[in-house]
Design a protein around this motif. Structure first.
Motif, PDB file in Angstrom:
ATOM      1  N   ALA A 116      49.689  63.193 -21.091  1.00  0.00           N
ATOM      2  CA  ALA A 116      48.525  63.872 -22.100  1.00  0.00           C
ATOM      3  C   ALA A 116      48.232  62.585 -22.905  1.00  0.00           C
ATOM      4  CB  ALA A 116      49.202  64.903 -23.039  1.00  0.00           C
ATOM      5  N   ASN A 117      48.993  61.775 -23.498  1.00  0.00           N
ATOM      6  CA  ASN A 117      48.711  60.456 -24.112  1.00  0.00           C
ATOM      7  C   ASN A 117      47.573  59.822 -23.209  1.00  0.00           C
ATOM      8  OD1 ASN A 117      49.812  61.317 -26.258  1.00  0.00           O
ATOM      9  ND2 ASN A 117      51.702  59.978 -25.998  1.00  0.00           N
ATOM     10  N   TYR A 120      44.272  61.141 -22.741  1.00  0.00           N
ATOM     11  CA  TYR A 120      43.453  60.980 -24.101  1.00  0.00           C
ATOM     12  C   TYR A 120      43.127  59.650 -24.250  1.00  0.00           C
ATOM     13  CZ  TYR A 120      42.492  60.095 -29.230  1.00  0.00           C
ATOM     14  OH  TYR A 120      41.556  59.640 -30.144  1.00  0.00           O
ATOM     15  N   LEU A 121      43.801  58.396 -23.699  1.00  0.00           N
ATOM     16  CA  LEU A 121      43.218  57.223 -23.668  1.00  0.00           C
ATOM     17  C   LEU A 121      42.122  57.031 -22.712  1.00  0.00           C
ATOM     18  CD1 LEU A 121      46.411  54.928 -23.794  1.00  0.00           C
ATOM     19  CD2 LEU A 121      44.821  55.408 -25.826  1.00  0.00           C
ATOM     20  N   GLY A 123      39.910  59.190 -21.624  1.00  0.00           N
ATOM     21  CA  GLY A 123      38.703  59.819 -22.324  1.00  0.00           C
ATOM     22  C   GLY A 123      37.824  59.042 -23.215  1.00  0.00           C
ATOM     23  N   LYS A 124      38.915  58.034 -23.955  1.00  0.00           N
ATOM     24  CA  LYS A 124      38.409  57.503 -25.021  1.00  0.00           C
ATOM     25  C   LYS A 124      37.982  56.063 -25.073  1.00  0.00           C
ATOM     26  CE  LYS A 124      38.589  61.047 -27.980  1.00  0.00           C
ATOM     27  NZ  LYS A 124      37.352  61.932 -28.610  1.00  0.00           N
ATOM     28  N   ARG A 211      49.073  61.062 -32.760  1.00  0.00           N
ATOM     29  CA  ARG A 211      47.655  60.916 -32.345  1.00  0.00           C
ATOM     30  C   ARG A 211      47.167  59.763 -33.326  1.00  0.00           C
ATOM     31  NH1 ARG A 211      44.002  64.048 -29.733  1.00  0.00           N
ATOM     32  NH2 ARG A 211      45.796  64.599 -28.446  1.00  0.00           N
ATOM     33  N   LEU A 214      47.637  56.523 -31.188  1.00  0.00           N
ATOM     34  CA  LEU A 214      46.563  56.564 -30.102  1.00  0.00           C
ATOM     35  C   LEU A 214      45.285  56.008 -30.663  1.00  0.00           C
ATOM     36  CD1 LEU A 214      47.788  59.605 -28.156  1.00  0.00           C
ATOM     37  CD2 LEU A 214      48.165  57.252 -27.423  1.00  0.00           C
ATOM     38  N   GLN A 215      44.797  56.678 -31.568  1.00  0.00           N
ATOM     39  CA  GLN A 215      43.442  56.290 -32.389  1.00  0.00           C
ATOM     40  C   GLN A 215      43.150  55.012 -32.752  1.00  0.00           C
ATOM     41  OE1 GLN A 215      43.642  59.267 -35.364  1.00  0.00           O
ATOM     42  NE2 GLN A 215      42.377  60.931 -33.999  1.00  0.00           N
TER      43      GLN A 215
END
Length: 232
Positions: A116-117, A120-121, A123-124, A211, A214-215
């Motif tokens: 999942a992490n 997220y990366l 996609g960003k 999160r 990750l941000q």
């Protein structure tokens, strides 16, 4: 308990590999497979990797087979499985033992969180090339390895220093291909292996990362990636 090289040595011996045989191994990764080959008196034959998976390239394996080849060690790299179907096909065709090496983890909540992490990366992140995953493959993201664009190692290393200065833990997963180390010095050019050693950087993707961390990774990478793209 023995070292990983000791355990692989036993598997090579049980597979019938003998002194004087050749064993095909990747050069991108740890030296354990090549060390294990030496321990049984055989000769490691280094071949290139697939540019997307970082695992041993089946085409390179097929090209490296000689009458002396006894086995292939296919390393599962960073949590991406090697293409065992194609490599086993080559092994069957030439009568070679094929050994898969490296942990392939069973699905757990921790792996699901890493995945999942990683998603997220994926996609960003901008300005770096995120990990490619072969169709139908379950990547466990033992390491989340990106490619940094630009002028190879100098830009990658500068990128890594800048990330660390912003509080982002990162590391170069493979500093030197095994075939270029003092222990195994070989005069050969493995293009994708060399390129990966120059461009790749492992970013944090631990299951425990909140999160906001990750941000932070995304914010730092995207700012630097944009600068690299403008300079290219």
């Amino acid at each position: 308990m023995g070292t990983p090289a000791d355990e692989l040595r036993r598997e090579l011996t049980e597979s019938g590999v003998r002194p004087g045989d050749e064993v095909i191994v990747p050069s991108y990764g740890t030296p354990d497979p090549a060390e294990a080959v030496l321990l049984v008196g055989a000769r490691p034959v280094f071949v290139d990797i697939d540019a997307d998976s970082f695992c041993i390239d089946p085409v390179a394996v097929a090209d490296a087979v000689t009458p002396r080849t006894a086995a292939v060690v296919a390393v599962h790299t960073f949590g991406h499985p090697a293409d065992m179907a194609r490599i086993n096909e080559i092994g069957d065709r030439h009568g070679l033992h094929v050994i898969g090496y490296g942990a392939l983890e069973e699905p757990t909540a921790e792996i699901a969180r890493r995945q999942a992490n990683a998603a997220y990366l994926d996609g960003k992140l901008r300005g770096v090339r995120t990990p490619a995953v072969s169709p139908g493959v379950d990547h466990s993201y033992q390491s989340y390895v990106v490619r940094v664009p630009g002028n190879g190692r100098p830009d990658r290393d500068a990128f890594a220093r800048a990330l660390r200065s912003r509080g982002v833990a990162c590391h170069v997963p493979v500093q030197t291909p095994v075939h270029r180390t003092q222990r195994f010095r070989r005069e050969l050019w493995l293009a994708e292996t060399e390129r990966a050693a120059d461009e790749c950087l492992a970013l944090p993707v631990d299951a425990s990362m909140p999160r906001r961390e990750l941000q932070r990774v995304v914010s730092a990478c995207n700012a630097l990636g944009g600068l690299l793209q403008m300079a290219a």
